[in-house]
Design a protein around this motif. Sequence first.
Motif, PDB file in Angstrom:
ATOM      1  N   THR A 221      57.312  49.857  59.997  1.00 19.73           N
ATOM      2  CA  THR A 221      56.774  49.596  61.332  1.00 19.73           C
ATOM      3  C   THR A 221      56.129  48.218  61.356  1.00 19.73           C
ATOM      4  O   THR A 221      55.727  47.677  60.315  1.00 19.73           O
ATOM      5  CB  THR A 221      55.765  50.672  61.751  1.00 19.73           C
ATOM      6  N   LEU A 222      56.011  47.649  62.551  1.00 19.82           N
ATOM      7  CA  LEU A 222      55.510  46.283  62.693  1.00 19.82           C
ATOM      8  C   LEU A 222      54.072  46.230  63.187  1.00 19.82           C
ATOM      9  O   LEU A 222      53.578  45.176  63.571  1.00 19.82           O
ATOM     10  CB  LEU A 222      56.428  45.489  63.630  1.00 19.82           C
ATOM     11  N   GLY A 223      53.394  47.364  63.165  1.00 21.22           N
ATOM     12  CA  GLY A 223      51.990  47.458  63.529  1.00 21.22           C
ATOM     13  C   GLY A 223      51.428  48.767  63.014  1.00 21.22           C
ATOM     14  O   GLY A 223      52.133  49.789  62.989  1.00 21.22           O
ATOM     15  N   ALA A 224      50.163  48.755  62.605  1.00 18.24           N
ATOM     16  CA  ALA A 224      49.559  49.926  61.959  1.00 18.24           C
ATOM     17  C   ALA A 224      49.567  51.190  62.826  1.00 18.24           C
ATOM     18  O   ALA A 224      49.811  52.285  62.314  1.00 18.24           O
ATOM     19  CB  ALA A 224      48.138  49.595  61.507  1.00 18.24           C
ATOM     20  N   PRO A 225      49.292  51.122  64.139  1.00 19.80           N
ATOM     21  CA  PRO A 225      49.322  52.352  64.935  1.00 19.80           C
ATOM     22  C   PRO A 225      50.677  53.055  64.900  1.00 19.80           C
ATOM     23  O   PRO A 225      50.753  54.293  64.938  1.00 19.80           O
ATOM     24  CB  PRO A 225      48.992  51.864  66.352  1.00 19.80           C
ATOM     25  N   TYR A 226      51.755  52.272  64.793  1.00 19.02           N
ATOM     26  CA  TYR A 226      53.098  52.836  64.768  1.00 19.02           C
ATOM     27  C   TYR A 226      53.412  53.464  63.408  1.00 19.02           C
ATOM     28  O   TYR A 226      54.246  54.369  63.313  1.00 19.02           O
ATOM     29  CB  TYR A 226      54.115  51.759  65.133  1.00 19.02           C
ATOM     30  N   ALA A 227      52.726  53.000  62.361  1.00 18.38           N
ATOM     31  CA  ALA A 227      52.907  53.598  61.040  1.00 18.38           C
ATOM     32  C   ALA A 227      52.379  55.027  61.025  1.00 18.38           C
ATOM     33  O   ALA A 227      53.001  55.937  60.465  1.00 18.38           O
ATOM     34  CB  ALA A 227      52.196  52.756  59.981  1.00 18.38           C
ATOM     35  N   VAL A 228      51.215  55.212  61.635  1.00 15.63           N
ATOM     36  CA  VAL A 228      50.635  56.565  61.706  1.00 15.63           C
ATOM     37  C   VAL A 228      51.571  57.481  62.491  1.00 15.63           C
ATOM     38  O   VAL A 228      51.818  58.637  62.102  1.00 15.63           O
ATOM     39  CB  VAL A 228      49.244  56.511  62.368  1.00 15.63           C
ATOM     40  N   THR A 229      52.119  56.978  63.571  1.00 19.08           N
ATOM     41  CA  THR A 229      53.067  57.749  64.371  1.00 19.08           C
ATOM     42  C   THR A 229      54.337  58.035  63.581  1.00 19.08           C
ATOM     43  O   THR A 229      54.920  59.126  63.687  1.00 19.08           O
ATOM     44  CB  THR A 229      53.409  56.984  65.667  1.00 19.08           C
ATOM     45  N   ALA A 230      54.784  57.074  62.781  1.00 16.86           N
ATOM     46  CA  ALA A 230      55.991  57.258  61.981  1.00 16.86           C
ATOM     47  C   ALA A 230      55.819  58.387  60.976  1.00 16.86           C
ATOM     48  O   ALA A 230      56.750  59.179  60.744  1.00 16.86           O
ATOM     49  CB  ALA A 230      56.347  55.959  61.263  1.00 16.86           C
ATOM     50  N   VAL A 231      54.643  58.470  60.373  1.00 18.53           N
ATOM     51  CA  VAL A 231      54.385  59.557  59.415  1.00 18.53           C
ATOM     52  C   VAL A 231      54.489  60.905  60.116  1.00 18.53           C
ATOM     53  O   VAL A 231      55.077  61.863  59.584  1.00 18.53           O
ATOM     54  CB  VAL A 231      53.008  59.378  58.738  1.00 18.53           C
ATOM     55  N   ARG A 232      53.933  61.008  61.323  1.00 17.11           N
ATOM     56  CA  ARG A 232      54.038  62.254  62.097  1.00 17.11           C
ATOM     57  C   ARG A 232      55.494  62.557  62.443  1.00 17.11           C
ATOM     58  O   ARG A 232      55.954  63.700  62.344  1.00 17.11           O
ATOM     59  CB  ARG A 232      53.203  62.167  63.363  1.00 17.11           C
ATOM     60  N   ALA A 233      56.232  61.532  62.863  1.00 13.26           N
ATOM     61  CA  ALA A 233      57.634  61.719  63.243  1.00 13.26           C
ATOM     62  C   ALA A 233      58.473  62.196  62.061  1.00 13.26           C
ATOM     63  O   ALA A 233      59.362  63.045  62.220  1.00 13.26           O
ATOM     64  CB  ALA A 233      58.200  60.412  63.794  1.00 13.26           C
ATOM     65  N   ILE A 234      58.196  61.663  60.884  1.00 12.02           N
ATOM     66  CA  ILE A 234      58.919  62.082  59.676  1.00 12.02           C
ATOM     67  C   ILE A 234      58.706  63.569  59.419  1.00 12.02           C
ATOM     68  O   ILE A 234      59.638  64.312  59.099  1.00 12.02           O
ATOM     69  CB  ILE A 234      58.473  61.226  58.474  1.00 12.02           C
ATOM     70  N   GLY A 235      57.466  64.012  59.580  1.00 10.07           N
ATOM     71  CA  GLY A 235      57.172  65.435  59.401  1.00 10.07           C
ATOM     72  C   GLY A 235      57.883  66.298  60.422  1.00 10.07           C
ATOM     73  O   GLY A 235      58.433  67.359  60.095  1.00 10.07           O
ATOM     74  N   MET A 236      57.889  65.850  61.669  1.00 11.45           N
ATOM     75  CA  MET A 236      58.534  66.609  62.740  1.00 11.45           C
ATOM     76  C   MET A 236      60.046  66.662  62.558  1.00 11.45           C
ATOM     77  O   MET A 236      60.696  67.663  62.918  1.00 11.45           O
ATOM     78  CB  MET A 236      58.190  65.981  64.095  1.00 11.45           C
ATOM     79  N   ALA A 237      60.622  65.597  62.015  1.00 13.78           N
ATOM     80  CA  ALA A 237      62.069  65.530  61.840  1.00 13.78           C
ATOM     81  C   ALA A 237      62.535  66.193  60.545  1.00 13.78           C
ATOM     82  O   ALA A 237      63.741  66.352  60.327  1.00 13.78           O
ATOM     83  CB  ALA A 237      62.524  64.074  61.865  1.00 13.78           C
ATOM     84  N   GLY A 238      61.581  66.583  59.687  1.00 17.56           N
ATOM     85  CA  GLY A 238      61.952  67.157  58.396  1.00 17.56           C
ATOM     86  C   GLY A 238      62.587  66.135  57.473  1.00 17.56           C
ATOM     87  O   GLY A 238      63.412  66.464  56.612  1.00 17.56           O
ATOM     88  N   SER A 239      62.219  64.861  57.655  1.00 20.37           N
ATOM     89  CA  SER A 239      62.794  63.768  56.878  1.00 20.37           C
ATOM     90  C   SER A 239      62.038  63.573  55.561  1.00 20.37           C
ATOM     91  O   SER A 239      60.855  63.904  55.445  1.00 20.37           O
ATOM     92  CB  SER A 239      62.737  62.476  57.697  1.00 20.37           C
ATOM     93  N   LYS A 240      62.729  63.007  54.600  1.00 20.95           N
ATOM     94  CA  LYS A 240      62.118  62.690  53.310  1.00 20.95           C
ATOM     95  C   LYS A 240      61.708  61.216  53.228  1.00 20.95           C
ATOM     96  O   LYS A 240      61.275  60.738  52.179  1.00 20.95           O
ATOM     97  CB  LYS A 240      63.084  63.017  52.170  1.00 20.95           C
ATOM     98  N   ALA A 241      61.828  60.510  54.318  1.00 22.77           N
ATOM     99  CA  ALA A 241      61.519  59.080  54.328  1.00 22.77           C
ATOM    100  C   ALA A 241      60.035  58.821  54.099  1.00 22.77           C
ATOM    101  O   ALA A 241      59.181  59.695  54.325  1.00 22.77           O
ATOM    102  CB  ALA A 241      61.952  58.465  55.661  1.00 22.77           C
ATOM    103  N   VAL A 242      59.736  57.609  53.635  1.00 21.95           N
ATOM    104  CA  VAL A 242      58.353  57.143  53.509  1.00 21.95           C
ATOM    105  C   VAL A 242      58.193  55.920  54.409  1.00 21.95           C
ATOM    106  O   VAL A 242      59.157  55.422  54.997  1.00 21.95           O
ATOM    107  CB  VAL A 242      57.989  56.821  52.051  1.00 21.95           C
ATOM    108  N   VAL A 243      56.958  55.422  54.498  1.00 25.47           N
ATOM    109  CA  VAL A 243      56.641  54.381  55.487  1.00 25.47           C
ATOM    110  C   VAL A 243      55.935  53.195  54.832  1.00 25.47           C
ATOM    111  O   VAL A 243      55.103  53.366  53.939  1.00 25.47           O
ATOM    112  CB  VAL A 243      55.739  54.958  56.606  1.00 25.47           C
ATOM    113  N   GLY A 244      56.275  52.022  55.303  1.00 21.90           N
ATOM    114  CA  GLY A 244      55.528  50.796  55.015  1.00 21.90           C
ATOM    115  C   GLY A 244      55.271  50.114  56.343  1.00 21.90           C
ATOM    116  O   GLY A 244      56.034  50.303  57.290  1.00 21.90           O
ATOM    117  N   THR A 245      54.221  49.326  56.431  1.00 23.99           N
ATOM    118  CA  THR A 245      53.906  48.718  57.726  1.00 23.99           C
ATOM    119  C   THR A 245      53.388  47.298  57.598  1.00 23.99           C
ATOM    120  O   THR A 245      52.825  46.914  56.566  1.00 23.99           O
ATOM    121  CB  THR A 245      52.875  49.564  58.496  1.00 23.99           C
ATOM    122  N   PHE A 246      53.599  46.531  58.636  1.00 22.83           N
ATOM    123  CA  PHE A 246      52.905  45.267  58.810  1.00 22.83           C
ATOM    124  C   PHE A 246      51.567  45.572  59.487  1.00 22.83           C
ATOM    125  O   PHE A 246      51.488  46.443  60.352  1.00 22.83           O
ATOM    126  CB  PHE A 246      53.708  44.320  59.699  1.00 22.83           C
TER     127      PHE A 246
END
Length: 321
Positions: A221-246
């Motif tokens: 993600t290109l901003g910290a607020p979107y990183a937090v949202t990405a972590v939630r989205a990964i959980g909701m999608a059942g994804s195994k992805a991890v997150v890095g952010t600007f």
Amino acid sequence: MQFKKGSGVTAKWAAALALVCGAVGLGMPAHAKTPEYTIAIITHAAPGDTFWDIVRKGAEAAAKNDHVRLIYMASPDASKQAQLVVNAVEQHVSGIALTLAHPDAMRAAVKQAQAAHIPVVGFNAGTGQWKAMGLLGYAGQDEMVAGEAVGERLNDEGAKNVLCVNQEQGAVQLEARCDGIKKTFKGKFAVLYVNENNMADVQSRMVAKLQQDPAIDYVVTLGAPYAVTAVRAIGMAGSKAVVGTFDMSPTAIRMIAKGTKLKWAIDQQPYVEGYEAVDMLWLNLTNGDTVGGGRPVLTGPSFVTQENAAMVAKYAERGTR
């Protein structure tokens, strides 16, 4: 100097000492009072984005230290941001510091400020554009270089399928971040554009993309607020992805420190960007100085990971990192 009580020379020495001190005092220039300047900071900040709170704190600290009056204005709409520059010119401010997320939209307003002999510096956005537009200096991160560093890190971590989430299509600094990643990353790469003004929509679009492509193993993600949202989205999608952010926030730093799916953040030091923007103008106004020698004053990038998050956290909690 001490004299014995009753000494006949006491009065003479005291009088002589007073004359010497008076002469020294007359020979020393009085402390010059800093002239009263007004500096306008004009950014493309979206309402509620905590990143810009940090920028503003840095600018306010510099204004206090330099004894200048600070006007802070912002609009995520490029045409409105340009109008804010025009408004500042009409208020006869002493100097203007601005972001160039959309340089073409800002060009005419910048020329108007320059025609009024108002010094203008850039910061945060416009690393590749500020010099061509005739700005006196620039403080910020080279976003292409930062993106390239992220791409190399993703390679080192073994990522194969990366999604770059861009919250403002067309913003030059954000496009450069994703472009930099694409340049050095060796795996599959895609960009997802989302609406920065609708976090619920950001989340739903992330969930849909992750479900559509279960092979995605890293979301940047290109901003910290979107990183937090990405972590939630990964959980909701059942994804195994991890997150890095600007960029960072206290919440993001805590998540990194705890070893969650948010693994790292790129710190461009927004406090320094705001501080340097004001300070560069003050130096120019008071001493005719320019900073950087025709090159940007770089404030990043640096990686914040679980290993150094605790050190950074104490500054993030007070709102300066």
